[in-house]
Every structure is written in structure tokens, then in C-alpha cells.
Design an enzyme around this catalytic site. Structure first.
Site, mmCIF file in Angstrom:
data_model
loop_
_atom_site.group_PDB
_atom_site.id
_atom_site.type_symbol
_atom_site.label_atom_id
_atom_site.label_comp_id
_atom_site.label_asym_id
_atom_site.label_seq_id
_atom_site.Cartn_x
_atom_site.Cartn_y
_atom_site.Cartn_z
ATOM 1 N N SER A 117 133.207 -0.922 20.113
ATOM 2 C CA SER A 117 134.642 -0.594 20.550
ATOM 3 C C SER A 117 135.689 -1.270 19.862
ATOM 4 O O SER A 117 136.756 -1.623 20.302
ATOM 5 C CB SER A 117 134.860 -0.862 22.007
ATOM 6 O OG SER A 117 133.808 -0.059 22.604
ATOM 7 N N LYS A 167 126.814 7.803 12.619
ATOM 8 C CA LYS A 167 126.041 8.318 13.935
ATOM 9 C C LYS A 167 125.563 9.829 13.634
ATOM 10 O O LYS A 167 125.289 10.254 12.553
ATOM 11 C CB LYS A 167 126.508 8.031 15.120
ATOM 12 C CG LYS A 167 126.853 6.512 15.467
ATOM 13 C CD LYS A 167 127.258 6.337 16.751
ATOM 14 C CE LYS A 167 127.715 4.748 16.892
ATOM 15 N NZ LYS A 167 127.826 4.498 18.298
ATOM 16 N N ASN A 216 129.631 3.717 10.848
ATOM 17 C CA ASN A 216 128.467 4.198 11.207
ATOM 18 C C ASN A 216 128.745 5.638 11.722
ATOM 19 O O ASN A 216 129.259 5.716 12.936
ATOM 20 C CB ASN A 216 127.442 3.485 12.110
ATOM 21 C CG ASN A 216 126.302 4.347 12.634
ATOM 22 O OD1 ASN A 216 125.798 5.316 12.220
ATOM 23 N ND2 ASN A 216 125.742 3.746 13.810
ATOM 24 N N GLU A 236 121.404 1.782 19.266
ATOM 25 C CA GLU A 236 120.890 2.993 19.589
ATOM 26 C C GLU A 236 119.371 3.118 19.219
ATOM 27 O O GLU A 236 118.370 3.873 19.927
ATOM 28 C CB GLU A 236 121.604 4.118 19.124
ATOM 29 C CG GLU A 236 123.036 4.339 19.967
ATOM 30 C CD GLU A 236 124.288 4.582 19.036
ATOM 31 O OE1 GLU A 236 124.248 5.377 17.855
ATOM 32 O OE2 GLU A 236 125.338 4.316 19.644
ATOM 33 N N HIS A 293 120.000 -0.841 14.908
ATOM 34 C CA HIS A 293 121.552 -0.437 15.492
ATOM 35 C C HIS A 293 120.930 -0.405 16.909
ATOM 36 O O HIS A 293 119.771 0.155 17.279
ATOM 37 C CB HIS A 293 121.810 0.653 15.166
ATOM 38 C CG HIS A 293 123.240 1.189 15.538
ATOM 39 N ND1 HIS A 293 123.130 1.947 16.572
ATOM 40 C CD2 HIS A 293 124.618 0.898 15.439
ATOM 41 C CE1 HIS A 293 124.419 1.862 17.303
ATOM 42 N NE2 HIS A 293 125.352 1.470 16.100
ATOM 43 N N GLU A 313 126.818 -6.691 17.201
ATOM 44 C CA GLU A 313 127.167 -5.657 18.326
ATOM 45 C C GLU A 313 126.622 -5.830 19.623
ATOM 46 O O GLU A 313 125.423 -5.307 19.855
ATOM 47 C CB GLU A 313 126.813 -4.173 17.740
ATOM 48 C CG GLU A 313 127.472 -3.869 16.282
ATOM 49 C CD GLU A 313 127.138 -2.449 15.936
ATOM 50 O OE1 GLU A 313 128.524 -1.879 15.987
ATOM 51 O OE2 GLU A 313 125.940 -2.057 16.007
ATOM 52 N N GLY A 360 130.059 2.387 22.179
ATOM 53 C CA GLY A 360 130.204 3.554 22.526
ATOM 54 C C GLY A 360 131.220 3.829 23.761
ATOM 55 O O GLY A 360 131.910 2.989 24.033
HETATM 56 P P1 PGA Z 1 131.969 2.263 18.653
HETATM 57 O O1 PGA Z 1 130.411 2.213 17.816
HETATM 58 O O2 PGA Z 1 132.913 1.612 17.730
HETATM 59 O O3 PGA Z 1 132.241 3.745 19.140
HETATM 60 O O4 PGA Z 1 131.647 1.417 19.964
HETATM 61 C C1 PGA Z 1 130.127 1.014 17.280
HETATM 62 C C2 PGA Z 1 128.581 1.125 16.740
HETATM 63 O O5 PGA Z 1 127.783 1.797 17.418
HETATM 64 O O6 PGA Z 1 128.349 0.630 15.477
#
Ligand code: PGA
Length: 261
Positions: A215, A11, A9, A99, A97, A169, A175
Site C-alpha cells: 500500500s 500482477k 509488480n 500472493e 511474493h 512486504e 492490496g
Molecule cells: P499494493 O501491492 O501496493 O497494491 O499494496 C504491493 C505488492 O503486492 O507488491
């Protein structure tokens, strides 16, 4: 031999030029890997999607939207409809997601409307679920995951399962502030999710891919993917350089095969 899923993703990163460059680089770097072995997908920004669709070999990289409104048209200022995404010829649509849920306060009900609409409009629907740190601390992780699945998949029937993907997730793992789950913890939660999918969708629920995200990086991807329960990796930051993502894909794929997947 199971197909291993790898997706990212993007983002709110990468403009049109950067997205095009990234996709063509990733495509070239992974061209020799049989797509019978992997499913590779990228979710760029809305503004990059038209160019991404025009310039990407979709047999090699599937493209999707990070979000979608469930209505086809109407008084929904700022939203993007399934018909608009169909016009682009996208493969998949993500809903839920972390976020979207936690920064933009979207509810399970809204994620459910998006999943249903995505499936009705012929997209693969990628539903993201995950418990918060507070839920984990209170021992409510499994209940939270079950709740998000029950609500998010309300009204979905077994015949739609082949077009459904799940990303697990944990919110606390995502993040720059995130701490990756251990492979054991992730595998345990994938079992909870699988059990719930089977309860909801019967045997069709056994086939729905469940990806781990949060992560994921070049140092931990192999360990995650060797777990029998984990069907793929959903990666943020560590995938945004094509070279790093390519290396991670090759290494994880080899690790999965060594583990007999
Ligand atoms: P990240 O993001 O690998 O940077 O932790 C994962 C995600 O938001 O899907």
C-alpha cells in the site's frame, strides 16, 4: 548519494497492448532522471514479456518475471523455466511474493530453490518476505522475517549478494484490503532484516537493497523513503498509471535527497 529503487509488480493486470503503452509512457516520463540516482524496474505478466523486452530501453527500465520454476526443463506443466526467461533476456526474477506464498501455498523451500536458480542463471533475484497479521499480533514478526530469510537464502554465498534484492512486504499491508505500515514500523523491520542479512552474508549483506512494499501511495512514499533503512519502494496499485508513478518517483527522490540519502 545512494541509488533509490522504484519498482512495480503488474500482477495479473494489463494485457500486451496495455503493458507496452504503460512501459513506453513510463520510459518517456522518467527518461531525464539519471539512472545513477534511481533503479527503475517493472514486472509484467508472462504473456507481455516478449513485447515488453523488445520495446523497452533496458538502461531505463529493468524488466523481470513475477515467478519462475527452478528447473531448466522437465515434467512441470504450466511452469516457466530459467532458460525460457534467459531467452527473453530478462534482468530480474521475483520469488516469494505474498500472493505466491498465501494464495498458491508456495513454501520457503520452493522460494529458496527459485532464488538459487535465478542467481545461478544470471538474474537479479528479488526475494519478498513479510509477516502475516496473525504473526504480528502474536509478536512473531521478527521471528517470521528471520525464518523466511534463513530458509529463502539457504545456500546463497556472499559473492552472490550483489545480485540479490529483498522486498519487505507485510502481508497485512498488501492490496485493496491492506493497511500500509507506518514508516517507523517499516524502518524497524528493515533493521531486523539488515541484521539478519549481515549475519548470513557478512559485510556483503550490508549492501543488499531492501525495498518496502504494501500500500505504498503518493501520500506515504516520501515518508517511507526518508527513512535511512529503506532503500526503495516496491509498489502495486499506485504505480499502475505511469503518470502517478512518475510523480511518486520524483517526489520520493527529492525527499530522499533532502533527507541526505
Ligand atoms: P499494493 O501491492 O501496493 O497494491 O499494496 C504491493 C505488492 O503486492 O507488491
Amino acid at each position: 548519494m545512494k541509488k533509490i529503487y522504484f519498482g512495480t509488480n503488474l500482477k495479473m493486470y494489463k494485457d500486451i497492448r496495455e503493458t507496452k503503452r504503460y512501459l513506453s509512457d513510463l520510459e518517456a516520463r522518467t527518461r531525464d532522471i539519471s539512472r545513477a540516482e534511481i533503479e527503475l524496474f517493472v514486472l509484467p505478466s508472462f504473456t507481455s514479456l516478449p513485447d515488453a523486452c523488445r520495446n523497452t530501453d533496458r538502461r531505463l527500465i529493468r524488466l523481470g518475471a513475477q515467478n519462475m520454476c527452478w528447473e531448466e526443463q522437465g515434467q512441470f506443466t504450466g511452469e516457466v523455466s530459467p532458460l525460457m526467461l534467459q531467452e527473453l533476456g530478462l534482468d530480474l526474477v521475483m520469488a516469494g511474493h505474498s500472493e505466491r506464498r498465501h494464495v498458491f501455498r508456495e513454501t520457503d523451500k520452493e522460494e529458496n530453490c527459485k532464488v538459487r536458480s535465478a542467481l545461478e542463471h544470471g538474474f537479479t533475484a528479488l526475494l519478498c518476505i513479510g509477516e502475516t497479521a496473525e504473526e504480528k499480533e502474536c509478536g512473531l514478526s521478527d521471528a517470521s522475517l528471520r525464518g523466511q530469510l534463513l530458509a529463502g537464502l539457504d545456500g546463497i554465498w556472499p559473492g552472490q549478494a550483489p545480485d540479490l534484492w529483498i522486498a519487505y512486504e507485510p502481508v497485512w499491508a498488501i492490496g485493496v484490503e491492506g493497511v500500509p505500515a507506518t514508516a517507523e514500523y517499516a524502518a524497524e523491520k528493515h533493521r531486523v532484516i539488515r541484521c539478519c542479512l549481515k549475519a548470513l552474508l557478512g559485510e556483503a549483506g550490508a549492501q543488499v537493497p531492501i525495498l518496502y512494499g504494501g500500500s505504498v501511495n503518493p501520500d506515504n512514499a516520501d515518508e517511507f523513503i526518508t527513512c535511512a533503512e529503506i532503500d526503495g519502494m516496491f509498489v502495486g496499485r499506485s504505480a499502475w498509471q505511469a503518470q502517478t508513478f512518475e510523480k511518486m518517483i520524483r517526489s520520493a527522490l527529492a525527499a530522499a535527497r533532502r533527507a541526505g540519502k
